[in-house]
Motif scaffolding. Sequence first.
Motif, PDB file in Angstrom:
ATOM      1  N   LEU A  55      30.657 -63.124-117.898  1.00 37.18           N
ATOM      2  CA  LEU A  55      30.352 -63.189-119.334  1.00 37.18           C
ATOM      3  C   LEU A  55      30.703 -61.879-120.040  1.00 37.18           C
ATOM      4  O   LEU A  55      31.108 -61.886-121.206  1.00 37.18           O
ATOM      5  CB  LEU A  55      28.889 -63.552-119.551  1.00 37.18           C
ATOM      6  N   ARG A  56      30.584 -60.762-119.329  1.00 36.75           N
ATOM      7  CA  ARG A  56      30.968 -59.469-119.915  1.00 36.75           C
ATOM      8  C   ARG A  56      32.458 -59.460-120.235  1.00 36.75           C
ATOM      9  O   ARG A  56      32.876 -58.996-121.291  1.00 36.75           O
ATOM     10  CB  ARG A  56      30.625 -58.331-118.951  1.00 36.75           C
ATOM     11  N   ILE A  57      33.259 -60.010-119.333  1.00 38.28           N
ATOM     12  CA  ILE A  57      34.702 -60.080-119.565  1.00 38.28           C
ATOM     13  C   ILE A  57      35.006 -60.951-120.778  1.00 38.28           C
ATOM     14  O   ILE A  57      35.949 -60.705-121.521  1.00 38.28           O
ATOM     15  CB  ILE A  57      35.430 -60.603-118.300  1.00 38.28           C
ATOM     16  N   LEU A  58      34.192 -61.961-121.001  1.00 37.98           N
ATOM     17  CA  LEU A  58      34.389 -62.853-122.151  1.00 37.98           C
ATOM     18  C   LEU A  58      33.743 -62.330-123.438  1.00 37.98           C
ATOM     19  O   LEU A  58      33.691 -63.048-124.421  1.00 37.98           O
ATOM     20  CB  LEU A  58      33.823 -64.241-121.838  1.00 37.98           C
ATOM     21  N   SER A  59      33.289 -61.102-123.423  1.00 43.28           N
ATOM     22  CA  SER A  59      32.601 -60.568-124.604  1.00 43.28           C
ATOM     23  C   SER A  59      33.558 -60.180-125.727  1.00 43.28           C
ATOM     24  O   SER A  59      33.105 -59.800-126.806  1.00 43.28           O
ATOM     25  CB  SER A  59      31.723 -59.371-124.222  1.00 43.28           C
ATOM     26  N   THR A  60      34.846 -60.276-125.492  1.00 44.83           N
ATOM     27  CA  THR A  60      35.806 -59.992-126.560  1.00 44.83           C
ATOM     28  C   THR A  60      36.379 -61.306-127.085  1.00 44.83           C
ATOM     29  O   THR A  60      36.792 -62.167-126.292  1.00 44.83           O
ATOM     30  CB  THR A  60      36.962 -59.087-126.080  1.00 44.83           C
ATOM     31  N   PRO A  61      36.408 -61.486-128.381  1.00 39.83           N
ATOM     32  CA  PRO A  61      36.944 -62.733-128.962  1.00 39.83           C
ATOM     33  C   PRO A  61      38.368 -63.035-128.505  1.00 39.83           C
ATOM     34  O   PRO A  61      38.712 -64.199-128.284  1.00 39.83           O
ATOM     35  CB  PRO A  61      36.882 -62.484-130.470  1.00 39.83           C
ATOM     36  N   ARG A  62      39.168 -62.019-128.322  1.00 40.73           N
ATOM     37  CA  ARG A  62      40.559 -62.232-127.907  1.00 40.73           C
ATOM     38  C   ARG A  62      40.623 -62.955-126.560  1.00 40.73           C
ATOM     39  O   ARG A  62      41.407 -63.878-126.369  1.00 40.73           O
ATOM     40  CB  ARG A  62      41.286 -60.891-127.824  1.00 40.73           C
ATOM     41  N   SER A  97      27.201 -62.189-110.679  1.00 41.55           N
ATOM     42  CA  SER A  97      28.582 -62.648-110.870  1.00 41.55           C
ATOM     43  C   SER A  97      28.754 -63.254-112.252  1.00 41.55           C
ATOM     44  O   SER A  97      29.751 -63.015-112.929  1.00 41.55           O
ATOM     45  CB  SER A  97      28.966 -63.681-109.811  1.00 41.55           C
ATOM     46  N   LEU A  98      27.787 -64.058-112.650  1.00 36.41           N
ATOM     47  CA  LEU A  98      27.848 -64.685-113.962  1.00 36.41           C
ATOM     48  C   LEU A  98      27.803 -63.644-115.070  1.00 36.41           C
ATOM     49  O   LEU A  98      28.553 -63.731-116.047  1.00 36.41           O
ATOM     50  CB  LEU A  98      26.708 -65.691-114.125  1.00 36.41           C
ATOM     51  N   ALA A  99      26.963 -62.631-114.926  1.00 40.40           N
ATOM     52  CA  ALA A  99      26.871 -61.577-115.939  1.00 40.40           C
ATOM     53  C   ALA A  99      28.202 -60.839-116.078  1.00 40.40           C
ATOM     54  O   ALA A  99      28.643 -60.538-117.194  1.00 40.40           O
ATOM     55  CB  ALA A  99      25.746 -60.604-115.587  1.00 40.40           C
ATOM     56  N   ASN A 100      28.855 -60.555-114.965  1.00 36.22           N
ATOM     57  CA  ASN A 100      30.151 -59.879-115.001  1.00 36.22           C
ATOM     58  C   ASN A 100      31.200 -60.760-115.679  1.00 36.22           C
ATOM     59  O   ASN A 100      31.990 -60.290-116.496  1.00 36.22           O
ATOM     60  CB  ASN A 100      30.607 -59.498-113.595  1.00 36.22           C
ATOM     61  N   LEU A 107      40.824 -61.493-117.135  1.00 33.91           N
ATOM     62  CA  LEU A 107      40.283 -62.836-116.905  1.00 33.91           C
ATOM     63  C   LEU A 107      40.515 -63.278-115.461  1.00 33.91           C
ATOM     64  O   LEU A 107      39.655 -63.921-114.858  1.00 33.91           O
ATOM     65  CB  LEU A 107      40.920 -63.831-117.881  1.00 33.91           C
ATOM     66  N   ALA A 108      41.662 -62.919-114.908  1.00 34.09           N
ATOM     67  CA  ALA A 108      41.972 -63.280-113.523  1.00 34.09           C
ATOM     68  C   ALA A 108      41.087 -62.516-112.538  1.00 34.09           C
ATOM     69  O   ALA A 108      40.686 -63.049-111.507  1.00 34.09           O
ATOM     70  CB  ALA A 108      43.449 -63.016-113.233  1.00 34.09           C
TER      71      ALA A 108
END
Length: 92
Positions: free
Chosen positions: A10-17, A5-8, A55-56
């Motif tokens: 963090l993957r979503i947060l891999s874009t600076p935007r 779950s954490l990896a997923n 993000l949601a």
Amino acid sequence: MQSKSLANLLRILSTPRRVEILRFLLEAEAPVMSKNVASFMALDDNSASFNLMALAKVGLVLRTPSGPYVFYSPNRILIREVFEYFNIKEQV
């Protein structure tokens, strides 16, 4: 929190935007609409909505429908869990 779950998340947060959008939500005094995010980030509303939905989907952002509008706010509980997982002592 499970590693998968954490990896997923963090993957979503891999874009600076998306990181900037999350930071904007954390600093906002109240839930905001996608058009507020779009204006702050100089994005079109569709792009802001797309990133807010991503993000949601992983739970970092909460969606609150109110009539024809949808308001977004950070999921501070989940963000605290992420910080605790990494033993980060920050106030969220």
